[in-house]
Scaffold this active site. Sequence first.
Site, PDB file in Angstrom:
ATOM      1  N   VAL A 179      38.702  41.188  39.375  1.00 26.23           N
ATOM      2  CA  VAL A 179      37.794  39.910  38.553  1.00 26.23           C
ATOM      3  C   VAL A 179      38.420  38.643  38.638  1.00 26.23           C
ATOM      4  O   VAL A 179      37.636  37.690  38.037  1.00 26.23           O
ATOM      5  CB  VAL A 179      37.566  40.481  37.237  1.00 26.23           C
ATOM      6  CG1 VAL A 179      36.834  41.840  37.441  1.00 26.23           C
ATOM      7  CG2 VAL A 179      38.853  40.673  36.485  1.00 26.23           C
ATOM      8  N   LYS A 180      39.457  38.404  39.167  1.00 23.44           N
ATOM      9  CA  LYS A 180      40.350  37.104  38.942  1.00 23.44           C
ATOM     10  C   LYS A 180      39.710  36.126  39.872  1.00 23.44           C
ATOM     11  O   LYS A 180      38.888  36.361  41.055  1.00 23.44           O
ATOM     12  CB  LYS A 180      41.900  37.257  39.198  1.00 23.44           C
ATOM     13  CG  LYS A 180      42.134  37.980  38.006  1.00 23.44           C
ATOM     14  CD  LYS A 180      42.371  37.569  36.601  1.00 23.44           C
ATOM     15  CE  LYS A 180      42.437  38.741  35.607  1.00 23.44           C
ATOM     16  NZ  LYS A 180      43.702  39.232  35.276  1.00 23.44           N
TER      17      LYS A 180
END
Length: 405
Positions: A179-180
């Site tokens: 998700v980064k």
Amino acid sequence: MLPYGRQSIDEEDIRAVVETLRSDWLTTGPMVERFERAVAQRVQAVFAVAVSSGTAALHAAMFALDVGPQDEVILPTLTFAATANGVVYQGGRPVFADVDPSTLLIDPSQAETLITPRTRAIVAVDYAGQPCDYEALRAVARRHGVALVADASHALGAAVGRRPVGCLADLTTFSLHAVKPITSGEGGLVTTDEESLARRIRQFRNHGFATDHYQRGATGAWYSEMTDLGYNYRLTDLQCALGLSQLGKLERWTARRRQIAARYDHRLAGLPGIRPLAVRPEIRHARHLYVVRVDPEVAGIDRGRLFAALRRAGIGVAVHYLPVHLQPFYRQRFGTGPGLCPVAEAASEQILSLPIFPAMTDRDVDAVVAALEAAIPAAKRKLAARRRVTAAPCARPAYGIQPGA
Ligand SMILES: *Cc1c(COP(=O)(O)O)cnc(C)c1O
């Protein structure tokens, strides 16, 4: 369900990984160095070291700074637990700092009051992708002879003025989790300008050996000394190929995230009881998270109920984070508890992360705003009042009677 964050993978990413699969190197090979060089250049740091996760990056940073038993490391409590865990892995004690109420970033002057003769480092967290006040933090660190570490897990692509996050602290850590800002599946990075720190981290990620398998292959040597106790924190060539391919898209993705945030800013401006976090001047925000505060008095609904309503409407909201000092492990091990960081504790009851990711469309943003409007009683009342006002003048000619006639 519209998720709060999501990776973007295209055919170019897939090709890069498949090419590596067909090559001679699956784990430590040429892609590691290529990825590291590209990252270092992107963040204007001299060295970048790739490791297996953002958590490993934090652990490695604490190791490189020689954090050990009796040592204290100051860090904001409103962060992911891994920021503090990195200190505990080394036997150190995390000292929890409170945050600024408008940005939820570490408050440099409050952090300074926590410094003792045992303080080794301050870890700043670029919460939601917004860079901290590094000028003030560097001054505090210098004044007291402690190291400054940036946990920039949210902030690859961010900058202060023209200087990218990654060259603003003694050591900066990044996460490459799915998700980064960019991903290698799992992965992490440490950037620094100090050769001795980079060397220590390179050894730490490979059991404490002075050279790795790839280097020995290149030089034809078999002999390698283990000079420290390290771990297997290596990032594979497969993952570095994906990371390198993703890095090429970072600029475009950050720009898109900022567009989405601007649309939220605009559309949420009139929504009663919903307030986005403040943005510091002269920074480039990476917009990893879009966090709003819910004021239950004004909105007529509290964060918990709003969270549940949005989830029911298919909007994947999240809460970042429960303050680390309130986690059972930290309460038990370090005797922390409510009252230690009142600003973060109050904020954590009100914060809500709305969906934001590069592939999100404007219509998705509008759907989130519509779901908020439908779930917030004060917004519904306001909307109904506006409809009454706009409906009234249209109604008059239909009756053929002027007011007061
Ligand atoms: C994601 C994250 C980490 C940990 O990174 P992993 O790659 O998941 O190990 C650490 N700190 C913060 C602030 C994070 O968001």
